[in-house]
Design a protein around this motif. Structure first.
Motif, short mmCIF file in Angstrom:
data_model
loop_
_atom_site.label_atom_id
_atom_site.label_comp_id
_atom_site.label_asym_id
_atom_site.label_seq_id
_atom_site.Cartn_x
_atom_site.Cartn_y
_atom_site.Cartn_z
N MET A 1 -62.14 1.37 16.63
CA MET A 1 -62.11 0.87 18.02
C MET A 1 -61.26 -0.41 18.12
O MET A 1 -60.41 -0.53 18.98
CB MET A 1 -63.56 0.62 18.49
CG MET A 1 -63.66 0.09 19.90
SD MET A 1 -62.97 1.25 21.12
CE MET A 1 -63.06 0.31 22.58
N ALA A 2 -61.47 -1.34 17.20
CA ALA A 2 -60.74 -2.61 17.25
C ALA A 2 -59.24 -2.36 17.06
O ALA A 2 -58.42 -3.01 17.69
CB ALA A 2 -61.26 -3.57 16.20
N GLN B 1 -57.61 0.36 17.90
CA GLN B 1 -57.12 0.93 19.16
C GLN B 1 -56.90 -0.16 20.20
O GLN B 1 -55.93 -0.13 20.95
CB GLN B 1 -58.09 1.99 19.70
CG GLN B 1 -58.02 3.32 18.97
CD GLN B 1 -56.58 3.83 18.81
OE1 GLN B 1 -56.03 3.89 17.71
NE2 GLN B 1 -55.93 4.16 19.91
N GLN B 2 -57.81 -1.14 20.22
CA GLN B 2 -57.66 -2.26 21.16
C GLN B 2 -56.40 -3.05 20.86
O GLN B 2 -55.65 -3.42 21.76
CB GLN B 2 -58.88 -3.20 21.08
CG GLN B 2 -60.09 -2.68 21.83
CD GLN B 2 -61.28 -3.59 21.63
OE1 GLN B 2 -61.49 -4.15 20.56
NE2 GLN B 2 -62.08 -3.73 22.67
N LEU B 3 -56.16 -3.31 19.57
CA LEU B 3 -54.96 -4.05 19.17
C LEU B 3 -53.71 -3.29 19.62
O LEU B 3 -52.80 -3.86 20.20
CB LEU B 3 -54.92 -4.26 17.66
CG LEU B 3 -53.62 -4.90 17.15
CD1 LEU B 3 -53.56 -6.39 17.48
CD2 LEU B 3 -53.44 -4.71 15.66
N GLN C 1 -53.42 -1.17 21.99
CA GLN C 1 -53.33 -1.24 23.45
C GLN C 1 -52.73 -2.58 23.90
O GLN C 1 -51.84 -2.63 24.74
CB GLN C 1 -54.73 -1.09 24.05
CG GLN C 1 -54.78 -0.13 25.18
CD GLN C 1 -56.22 0.09 25.64
OE1 GLN C 1 -57.19 -0.37 25.03
NE2 GLN C 1 -56.37 0.80 26.73
N ILE C 2 -53.22 -3.67 23.30
CA ILE C 2 -52.74 -5.02 23.64
C ILE C 2 -51.25 -5.13 23.30
O ILE C 2 -50.45 -5.60 24.11
CB ILE C 2 -53.55 -6.10 22.88
CG1 ILE C 2 -54.97 -6.20 23.46
CG2 ILE C 2 -52.87 -7.46 22.97
CD1 ILE C 2 -55.94 -6.98 22.60
N GLU D 1 -54.94 -13.52 20.94
CA GLU D 1 -55.59 -12.20 20.92
C GLU D 1 -55.52 -11.60 19.53
O GLU D 1 -56.48 -11.01 19.04
CB GLU D 1 -54.90 -11.26 21.93
CG GLU D 1 -55.24 -11.57 23.36
CD GLU D 1 -54.35 -10.83 24.36
OE1 GLU D 1 -53.57 -9.96 23.95
OE2 GLU D 1 -54.44 -11.15 25.55
N PHE E 1 -58.62 -10.61 17.04
CA PHE E 1 -58.67 -9.26 16.48
C PHE E 1 -58.78 -9.33 14.95
O PHE E 1 -59.61 -8.65 14.35
CB PHE E 1 -57.40 -8.49 16.88
CG PHE E 1 -57.16 -7.26 16.06
CD1 PHE E 1 -57.88 -6.11 16.30
CD2 PHE E 1 -56.21 -7.25 15.05
CE1 PHE E 1 -57.66 -4.97 15.54
CE2 PHE E 1 -55.99 -6.12 14.30
CZ PHE E 1 -56.72 -4.98 14.54
N GLU F 1 -62.21 -10.39 13.87
CA GLU F 1 -63.18 -9.30 14.03
C GLU F 1 -63.06 -8.30 12.88
O GLU F 1 -64.05 -7.83 12.35
CB GLU F 1 -62.94 -8.56 15.35
CG GLU F 1 -63.44 -9.32 16.56
CD GLU F 1 -63.06 -8.65 17.87
OE1 GLU F 1 -62.52 -7.52 17.86
OE2 GLU F 1 -63.30 -9.27 18.93
#
Length: 195
Positions: free
Chosen positions: A1-2, A4-6, A8-9, A178, A182, A185
């Motif tokens: 998930m993390a 995928q977030q990266l 996306q960012i 950001e 990331f 995390e």
């Protein structure tokens, strides 16, 4: 998930970079880039945007359990975006600013900033933002105080150039912050899984 977030960012940042420089895609850039960031020098902006996209595609296609692979490519992408933004911003202010002797050493130190570890780079970005804020305010004040219309316009243009650079600097800071969140995390998750 993390991860995928990266992705996306990073995707959003690259899209914003494209949008911001859409009109300058055919401009030739004469900045000397680090060979680890771009394959060639003296190309037009669309060439560098394409290479940035290739780095993003590599991150998207990466299927690795080693988070260092993601970190390495993400840092490379951030550095590519930063140096390209700076080169394009410098080209803009280059047109309005009179050539000063202090400009040369600043350019050299800016390139070495991108080789620093992310936390140190963030400090330098904050220092740069502070300088840009002061310069913007200084030229804005000069423009308001100036009686001569030509000088008033020149100072206003300089202020506008610094305002654009402020925004680019702020974008670089946001992206780096950001990324650091990331990374933290991911490290926390790794530590939890290794226990």
């Amino acid at each position: 998930m993390a991860i995928q977030q990266l992705i996306q960012i990073l995707d959003q940042k690259v899209q914003r970079l494209y949008q911001a420089h859409l009109s300058k895609r055919e401009e030739k850039i004469f900045a000397k880039f680090d060979r680890t960031l771009f394959s060639e020098n003296g190309q037009n902006a669309s060439f560098y945007l394409k290479e940035i996209n290739q780095t993003l595609d590599r991150i998207k296609a990466l299927e690795s359990n080693d988070l260092n692979h993601y970190n390495f490519l993400a840092e490379r992408l951030l550095a590519q975006c930063s140096v390209l933004s700076e080169a394009l911003a410098r080209k803009n202010t280059h047109l309005t600013e009179s050539q000063t002797t202090t400009k040369r050493p600043i350019q050299k130190s800016q390139h070495s900033i991108h080789k620093l570890p992310p936390r140190e780079r963030l400090e330098k970005y904050y220092e740069a933002l502070e300088r840009l804020n002061k310069l913007y305010q200084q030229y804005k004040d000069l423009a308001q105080a100036e009686k001569n219309n030509d000088e008033k316009i020149r100072y206003a243009q300089l202020a506008e150039g610094y305002k654009k650079r402020q925004q680019k600097c702020q974008d670089a800071i946001d992206l780096l912050e950001e990324y650091l969140v990331f990374k933290e995390e991911l490290e926390n998750r790794e530590n939890t899984e290794n226990r």
